[in-house]
Scaffold this motif. Sequence first.
Motif, PDB file in Angstrom:
ATOM      1  N   ILE A  20       0.721  -1.144  -0.002  1.00 48.75           N
ATOM      2  CA  ILE A  20      -0.027   0.098  -0.165  1.00 48.75           C
ATOM      3  C   ILE A  20       0.837   1.410  -0.032  1.00 48.75           C
ATOM      4  O   ILE A  20       0.394   2.470  -0.272  1.00 48.75           O
ATOM      5  CB  ILE A  20      -1.043   0.213   1.136  1.00 48.75           C
ATOM      6  CG1 ILE A  20      -0.512   0.041   2.626  1.00 48.75           C
ATOM      7  CG2 ILE A  20      -2.098  -1.055   1.033  1.00 48.75           C
ATOM      8  CD1 ILE A  20      -1.037   0.187   3.789  1.00 48.75           C
ATOM      9  N   PHE A  32      -3.445  -3.633  -7.021  1.00 50.32           N
ATOM     10  CA  PHE A  32      -4.460  -2.620  -6.933  1.00 50.32           C
ATOM     11  C   PHE A  32      -5.313  -2.878  -8.224  1.00 50.32           C
ATOM     12  O   PHE A  32      -6.550  -2.721  -8.089  1.00 50.32           O
ATOM     13  CB  PHE A  32      -3.968  -1.164  -6.908  1.00 50.32           C
ATOM     14  CG  PHE A  32      -4.967  -0.185  -7.189  1.00 50.32           C
ATOM     15  CD1 PHE A  32      -5.681   0.183  -6.228  1.00 50.32           C
ATOM     16  CD2 PHE A  32      -4.632   0.713  -8.376  1.00 50.32           C
ATOM     17  CE1 PHE A  32      -6.804   1.210  -6.260  1.00 50.32           C
ATOM     18  CE2 PHE A  32      -5.580   1.861  -8.476  1.00 50.32           C
ATOM     19  CZ  PHE A  32      -6.637   1.992  -7.405  1.00 50.32           C
ATOM     20  N   SER A  35      -7.537  -5.927  -7.642  1.00 52.92           N
ATOM     21  CA  SER A  35      -8.500  -5.878  -6.571  1.00 52.92           C
ATOM     22  C   SER A  35      -9.522  -4.946  -7.289  1.00 52.92           C
ATOM     23  O   SER A  35     -10.744  -5.279  -7.062  1.00 52.92           O
ATOM     24  CB  SER A  35      -7.912  -5.332  -5.494  1.00 52.92           C
ATOM     25  OG  SER A  35      -7.317  -4.162  -5.648  1.00 52.92           O
ATOM     26  N   LEU A  36      -9.101  -3.650  -7.770  1.00 54.44           N
ATOM     27  CA  LEU A  36     -10.178  -2.850  -8.503  1.00 54.44           C
ATOM     28  C   LEU A  36     -10.867  -3.262  -9.609  1.00 54.44           C
ATOM     29  O   LEU A  36     -12.173  -3.434  -9.597  1.00 54.44           O
ATOM     30  CB  LEU A  36      -9.457  -1.651  -8.687  1.00 54.44           C
ATOM     31  CG  LEU A  36     -10.323  -0.401  -9.292  1.00 54.44           C
ATOM     32  CD1 LEU A  36     -11.289  -0.197  -7.843  1.00 54.44           C
ATOM     33  CD2 LEU A  36      -9.598   0.692  -9.670  1.00 54.44           C
ATOM     34  N   LEU A  39     -13.361  -5.934  -8.039  1.00 56.91           N
ATOM     35  CA  LEU A  39     -14.483  -5.271  -7.533  1.00 56.91           C
ATOM     36  C   LEU A  39     -15.417  -4.717  -8.398  1.00 56.91           C
ATOM     37  O   LEU A  39     -16.655  -4.588  -8.111  1.00 56.91           O
ATOM     38  CB  LEU A  39     -14.013  -4.180  -6.237  1.00 56.91           C
ATOM     39  CG  LEU A  39     -13.549  -4.795  -5.119  1.00 56.91           C
ATOM     40  CD1 LEU A  39     -12.913  -3.636  -4.408  1.00 56.91           C
ATOM     41  CD2 LEU A  39     -14.609  -5.552  -4.284  1.00 56.91           C
ATOM     42  N   LEU A 152     -16.675  -0.757  -0.933  1.00 61.98           N
ATOM     43  CA  LEU A 152     -15.496  -1.632  -0.836  1.00 61.98           C
ATOM     44  C   LEU A 152     -14.577  -1.019  -2.042  1.00 61.98           C
ATOM     45  O   LEU A 152     -13.421  -1.091  -1.873  1.00 61.98           O
ATOM     46  CB  LEU A 152     -15.908  -3.082  -1.323  1.00 61.98           C
ATOM     47  CG  LEU A 152     -16.424  -3.883  -0.348  1.00 61.98           C
ATOM     48  CD1 LEU A 152     -16.803  -5.351  -0.645  1.00 61.98           C
ATOM     49  CD2 LEU A 152     -15.550  -3.971   1.086  1.00 61.98           C
ATOM     50  N   ILE A 153     -15.227  -0.663  -3.093  1.00 61.74           N
ATOM     51  CA  ILE A 153     -14.420  -0.027  -4.227  1.00 61.74           C
ATOM     52  C   ILE A 153     -13.643   1.190  -3.739  1.00 61.74           C
ATOM     53  O   ILE A 153     -12.548   1.369  -3.820  1.00 61.74           O
ATOM     54  CB  ILE A 153     -15.320   0.398  -5.572  1.00 61.74           C
ATOM     55  CG1 ILE A 153     -15.680  -1.002  -6.031  1.00 61.74           C
ATOM     56  CG2 ILE A 153     -14.365   1.343  -6.387  1.00 61.74           C
ATOM     57  CD1 ILE A 153     -16.765  -0.850  -7.280  1.00 61.74           C
ATOM     58  N   ASP A 156     -10.738   0.249  -1.224  1.00 60.52           N
ATOM     59  CA  ASP A 156      -9.546  -0.305  -2.023  1.00 60.52           C
ATOM     60  C   ASP A 156      -9.100   1.122  -2.456  1.00 60.52           C
ATOM     61  O   ASP A 156      -7.794   0.956  -2.603  1.00 60.52           O
ATOM     62  CB  ASP A 156     -10.238  -1.310  -3.183  1.00 60.52           C
ATOM     63  CG  ASP A 156      -9.081  -1.943  -3.859  1.00 60.52           C
ATOM     64  OD1 ASP A 156      -8.226  -2.323  -3.142  1.00 60.52           O
ATOM     65  OD2 ASP A 156      -9.080  -2.047  -5.228  1.00 60.52           O
ATOM     66  N   LEU A 159      -7.247   2.918   0.114  1.00 63.39           N
ATOM     67  CA  LEU A 159      -6.186   1.976   0.902  1.00 63.39           C
ATOM     68  C   LEU A 159      -4.925   2.207  -0.154  1.00 63.39           C
ATOM     69  O   LEU A 159      -3.783   2.286   0.775  1.00 63.39           O
ATOM     70  CB  LEU A 159      -6.417   0.432   0.790  1.00 63.39           C
ATOM     71  CG  LEU A 159      -5.586  -0.389   1.365  1.00 63.39           C
ATOM     72  CD1 LEU A 159      -5.334  -0.142   2.985  1.00 63.39           C
ATOM     73  CD2 LEU A 159      -5.921  -2.028   1.299  1.00 63.39           C
TER      74      LEU A 159
END
Length: 190
Positions: A20, A32, A35-36, A39, A152-153, A156, A159
Amino acid sequence: SFLSSSPVSLIQSPQVNSLIHWRDPKKSGVVFGLSLLLLLSLAAFSVISVVSYLLLALLCVTITFRIYKSVIQAVQKSNEGHPFKVLIEKDVSIPPETFRKHVDTSLTHINRALKQMSRLFLVEDLVDSLKLAVVMWLLTYVGAVFNGITILILADILLFAVPPIYEKNKTQIDQYINLVRTQVNNTIAK
């Protein structure tokens, strides 16, 4: 381990901290981005569709690679064997002790959560139950504006965005935080 860690201690682990804070931009970018993408996919499609498409994509890649290796072996008249032989022979089973340890740890967390929920919903402490009621009431407004996947988006993105920004502007941000903290303390004192 992952199951026995709280989210805060997980974020403070050296590997996650490195990700991060973008210590290795390629690795952070991949994590990143994936994960994006996951999501955003979950926001657009059902969980079943997303999982099915991911597994289908993986299967297409492995089948294509297997066919490619077979063609190369036939053309070169080599006898290398199955391209995934090492992975096929690898033991992927979970040892019973490891499984039991994670189940026991999870059970401890679940029991603690159930005890806390019981305490709050059966109003053992009126102030704590009222605090929960206020938080739930506020969350109804958050839920009216955002759905869970949107939160959550945003989490993320934050973060991966906040730590490098804080690291670059630490002195100014700390100065403003101290100013706000002083104002809040003065207001509370009055």
